[in-house]
Scaffold this motif. Sequence first.
Motif, PDB file in Angstrom:
ATOM      1  N   VAL A  38      -6.351  19.924   6.932  1.00 31.15           N
ATOM      2  CA  VAL A  38      -7.291  19.949   5.804  1.00 31.15           C
ATOM      3  C   VAL A  38      -6.639  19.345   4.568  1.00 31.15           C
ATOM      4  CG1 VAL A  38      -8.632  21.448   4.265  1.00 31.15           C
ATOM      5  CG2 VAL A  38      -8.573  21.921   6.730  1.00 31.15           C
ATOM      6  N   ARG A  39      -5.426  19.773   4.245  1.00 31.46           N
ATOM      7  CA  ARG A  39      -4.753  19.220   3.063  1.00 31.46           C
ATOM      8  C   ARG A  39      -4.372  17.767   3.274  1.00 31.46           C
ATOM      9  NH1 ARG A  39       0.175  17.734   5.237  1.00 31.46           N
ATOM     10  NH2 ARG A  39       1.584  19.458   5.593  1.00 31.46           N
ATOM     11  N   THR A  40      -4.032  17.403   4.504  1.00 39.41           N
ATOM     12  CA  THR A  40      -3.689  16.017   4.791  1.00 39.41           C
ATOM     13  C   THR A  40      -4.871  15.109   4.491  1.00 39.41           C
ATOM     14  OG1 THR A  40      -2.081  16.647   6.472  1.00 39.41           O
ATOM     15  CG2 THR A  40      -2.986  14.421   6.615  1.00 39.41           C
ATOM     16  N   LYS A  41      -6.035  15.467   4.989  1.00 39.23           N
ATOM     17  CA  LYS A  41      -7.220  14.642   4.770  1.00 39.23           C
ATOM     18  C   LYS A  41      -7.580  14.573   3.288  1.00 39.23           C
ATOM     19  CE  LYS A  41     -11.627  13.442   6.726  1.00 39.23           C
ATOM     20  NZ  LYS A  41     -12.527  13.687   7.857  1.00 39.23           N
ATOM     21  N   ARG A  42      -7.497  15.685   2.588  1.00 41.59           N
ATOM     22  CA  ARG A  42      -7.826  15.682   1.147  1.00 41.59           C
ATOM     23  C   ARG A  42      -6.879  14.794   0.352  1.00 41.59           C
ATOM     24  NH1 ARG A  42     -10.107  21.567  -0.178  1.00 41.59           N
ATOM     25  NH2 ARG A  42     -12.026  21.340   1.033  1.00 41.59           N
ATOM     26  N   ASN A  43      -5.606  14.810   0.694  1.00 45.63           N
ATOM     27  CA  ASN A  43      -4.652  13.948  -0.013  1.00 45.63           C
ATOM     28  C   ASN A  43      -4.920  12.475   0.268  1.00 45.63           C
ATOM     29  OD1 ASN A  43      -3.106  15.792  -1.534  1.00 45.63           O
ATOM     30  ND2 ASN A  43      -1.944  16.374   0.270  1.00 45.63           N
ATOM     31  N   VAL A  44      -5.284  12.145   1.489  1.00 42.25           N
ATOM     32  CA  VAL A  44      -5.613  10.754   1.810  1.00 42.25           C
ATOM     33  C   VAL A  44      -6.890  10.344   1.072  1.00 42.25           C
ATOM     34  CG1 VAL A  44      -6.272   9.150   3.656  1.00 42.25           C
ATOM     35  CG2 VAL A  44      -4.397  10.766   4.023  1.00 42.25           C
ATOM     36  N   GLN A  45      -7.868  11.219   1.037  1.00 43.45           N
ATOM     37  CA  GLN A  45      -9.107  10.907   0.320  1.00 43.45           C
ATOM     38  C   GLN A  45      -8.854  10.698  -1.171  1.00 43.45           C
ATOM     39  OE1 GLN A  45     -11.253  14.440   1.556  1.00 43.45           O
ATOM     40  NE2 GLN A  45     -12.529  13.267   2.987  1.00 43.45           N
ATOM     41  N   ALA A  46      -7.943  11.465  -1.749  1.00 48.44           N
ATOM     42  CA  ALA A  46      -7.696  11.429  -3.197  1.00 48.44           C
ATOM     43  C   ALA A  46      -6.863  10.231  -3.639  1.00 48.44           C
ATOM     44  CB  ALA A  46      -7.005  12.716  -3.636  1.00 48.44           C
ATOM     45  N   CYS A  47      -6.054   9.680  -2.749  1.00 51.05           N
ATOM     46  CA  CYS A  47      -5.121   8.631  -3.161  1.00 51.05           C
ATOM     47  C   CYS A  47      -5.776   7.247  -3.178  1.00 51.05           C
ATOM     48  CB  CYS A  47      -3.901   8.623  -2.241  1.00 51.05           C
ATOM     49  SG  CYS A  47      -4.176   7.922  -0.600  1.00 51.05           S
ATOM     50  N   ASP A  48      -5.105   6.333  -3.880  1.00 55.38           N
ATOM     51  CA  ASP A  48      -5.498   4.920  -3.871  1.00 55.38           C
ATOM     52  C   ASP A  48      -4.828   4.186  -2.715  1.00 55.38           C
ATOM     53  OD1 ASP A  48      -6.930   5.156  -6.339  1.00 55.38           O
ATOM     54  OD2 ASP A  48      -5.028   4.998  -7.416  1.00 55.38           O
ATOM     55  N   ALA A  49      -3.653   4.659  -2.314  1.00 58.69           N
ATOM     56  CA  ALA A  49      -2.880   4.008  -1.260  1.00 58.69           C
ATOM     57  C   ALA A  49      -1.940   5.036  -0.643  1.00 58.69           C
ATOM     58  CB  ALA A  49      -2.089   2.828  -1.822  1.00 58.69           C
ATOM     59  N   LEU A  50      -1.534   4.752   0.593  1.00 56.79           N
ATOM     60  CA  LEU A  50      -0.684   5.658   1.352  1.00 56.79           C
ATOM     61  C   LEU A  50       0.613   4.948   1.715  1.00 56.79           C
ATOM     62  CD1 LEU A  50      -0.247   8.245   3.134  1.00 56.79           C
ATOM     63  CD2 LEU A  50      -1.493   7.033   4.936  1.00 56.79           C
ATOM     64  N   LEU A  51       1.737   5.592   1.404  1.00 53.76           N
ATOM     65  CA  LEU A  51       3.069   5.093   1.745  1.00 53.76           C
ATOM     66  C   LEU A  51       3.668   6.067   2.757  1.00 53.76           C
ATOM     67  CD1 LEU A  51       5.545   3.276   1.339  1.00 53.76           C
ATOM     68  CD2 LEU A  51       6.103   4.646  -0.692  1.00 53.76           C
ATOM     69  N   VAL A  52       3.947   5.586   3.961  1.00 50.04           N
ATOM     70  CA  VAL A  52       4.428   6.434   5.045  1.00 50.04           C
ATOM     71  C   VAL A  52       5.842   6.026   5.437  1.00 50.04           C
ATOM     72  CG1 VAL A  52       4.013   7.203   7.414  1.00 50.04           C
ATOM     73  CG2 VAL A  52       2.071   6.666   5.931  1.00 50.04           C
ATOM     74  N   PHE A  53       6.719   7.012   5.478  1.00 53.03           N
ATOM     75  CA  PHE A  53       8.088   6.787   5.955  1.00 53.03           C
ATOM     76  C   PHE A  53       8.197   7.301   7.382  1.00 53.03           C
ATOM     77  CE2 PHE A  53       8.693   6.843   1.374  1.00 53.03           C
ATOM     78  CZ  PHE A  53       9.612   5.826   1.184  1.00 53.03           C
ATOM     79  N   VAL A  54       8.834   6.520   8.256  1.00 50.66           N
ATOM     80  CA  VAL A  54       9.095   6.932   9.637  1.00 50.66           C
ATOM     81  C   VAL A  54      10.537   6.590   9.974  1.00 50.66           C
ATOM     82  CG1 VAL A  54       6.685   6.625  10.368  1.00 50.66           C
ATOM     83  CG2 VAL A  54       8.300   4.732  10.627  1.00 50.66           C
ATOM     84  N   PHE A 102      -6.216   9.124   9.345  1.00 51.46           N
ATOM     85  CA  PHE A 102      -7.170   9.392   8.260  1.00 51.46           C
ATOM     86  C   PHE A 102      -7.286   8.185   7.334  1.00 51.46           C
ATOM     87  CE2 PHE A 102      -6.500  14.273   8.449  1.00 51.46           C
ATOM     88  CZ  PHE A 102      -7.608  14.439   9.263  1.00 51.46           C
ATOM     89  N   ALA A 103      -6.157   7.551   7.015  1.00 56.12           N
ATOM     90  CA  ALA A 103      -6.188   6.373   6.139  1.00 56.12           C
ATOM     91  C   ALA A 103      -6.991   5.245   6.776  1.00 56.12           C
ATOM     92  CB  ALA A 103      -4.772   5.907   5.819  1.00 56.12           C
ATOM     93  N   LYS A 104      -6.803   5.027   8.060  1.00 55.10           N
ATOM     94  CA  LYS A 104      -7.568   3.994   8.769  1.00 55.10           C
ATOM     95  C   LYS A 104      -9.054   4.332   8.764  1.00 55.10           C
ATOM     96  CE  LYS A 104      -3.935   2.542  11.991  1.00 55.10           C
ATOM     97  NZ  LYS A 104      -3.495   2.563  13.402  1.00 55.10           N
ATOM     98  N   GLU A 105      -9.382   5.575   9.053  1.00 55.89           N
ATOM     99  CA  GLU A 105     -10.772   6.045   9.112  1.00 55.89           C
ATOM    100  C   GLU A 105     -11.476   5.879   7.765  1.00 55.89           C
ATOM    101  OE1 GLU A 105     -12.430  10.521   9.123  1.00 55.89           O
ATOM    102  OE2 GLU A 105     -11.276  10.014  10.921  1.00 55.89           O
ATOM    103  N   ILE A 106     -10.754   6.194   6.683  1.00 51.20           N
ATOM    104  CA  ILE A 106     -11.332   6.142   5.342  1.00 51.20           C
ATOM    105  C   ILE A 106     -11.259   4.733   4.750  1.00 51.20           C
ATOM    106  CG2 ILE A 106     -11.089   7.054   2.989  1.00 51.20           C
ATOM    107  CD1 ILE A 106      -9.999   9.640   4.290  1.00 51.20           C
ATOM    108  N   GLY A 107     -10.360   3.907   5.277  1.00 52.76           N
ATOM    109  CA  GLY A 107     -10.206   2.551   4.763  1.00 52.76           C
ATOM    110  C   GLY A 107      -9.246   2.441   3.592  1.00 52.76           C
ATOM    111  N   LYS A 108      -8.265   3.337   3.543  1.00 51.18           N
ATOM    112  CA  LYS A 108      -7.257   3.288   2.473  1.00 51.18           C
ATOM    113  C   LYS A 108      -6.151   2.325   2.867  1.00 51.18           C
ATOM    114  CE  LYS A 108      -8.921   6.670  -0.068  1.00 51.18           C
ATOM    115  NZ  LYS A 108      -9.038   6.854  -1.470  1.00 51.18           N
ATOM    116  N   PRO A 109      -5.664   1.546   1.913  1.00 50.65           N
ATOM    117  CA  PRO A 109      -4.509   0.701   2.231  1.00 50.65           C
ATOM    118  C   PRO A 109      -3.287   1.578   2.485  1.00 50.65           C
ATOM    119  CG  PRO A 109      -5.034   0.559  -0.112  1.00 50.65           C
ATOM    120  CD  PRO A 109      -6.106   1.383   0.525  1.00 50.65           C
TER     121      PRO A 109
END
Length: 156
Positions: free
Chosen positions: A58-74, A88-95
């Motif tokens: 739930v919090r993961t999706k809300r943070n992706v919805q709220a942001c302008d862009a997502l930076l992921v470290f692996v 979630f970023a792909k589904e919502i269309g966030k860069p």
Amino acid sequence: MKIVTGGQTGVDLAAWQYALDNGIAYGGWVPKGRLNEAGRIPERFKGLTETQSEDVAVRTKRNVQACDALLVFVDGVTSPGTQLTIDFAKEIGKPFLVVDLRRGGGVCADQINSWIMSHPATMVNIAGPRESEAPGIGAQVTSVLQQVRFPIDTNS
């Protein structure tokens, strides 16, 4: 500029600590009770918003919805939560940008700096594996973030 995360150990807490240490606004949605795998999220992190659920998705999706862009470290480990964030970023269309820490800190920082220039954002969600999935990842992320040039509004 604001950095948001969900408050998990590893990448999330490293991003908030970096923001706190460098005068960058930070926040994000966290699970009900401010809980992560280590227990309660440290009180030094202020201004967080709790969801109505303890479910981290739930919090993961809300943070992706709220942001302008997502930076992921692996770093090569399998992390279901990290993959969910990307999904979630792909589904919502966030860069988003996935940065593989195995490439080295300097290379990663250069990659992020280039991405920031081509994807201006005022709210960046920083995500990645928790510390138990990728021991030492928090320190690696801190090292990379110290080399990143985030735009900071000096007029605030």
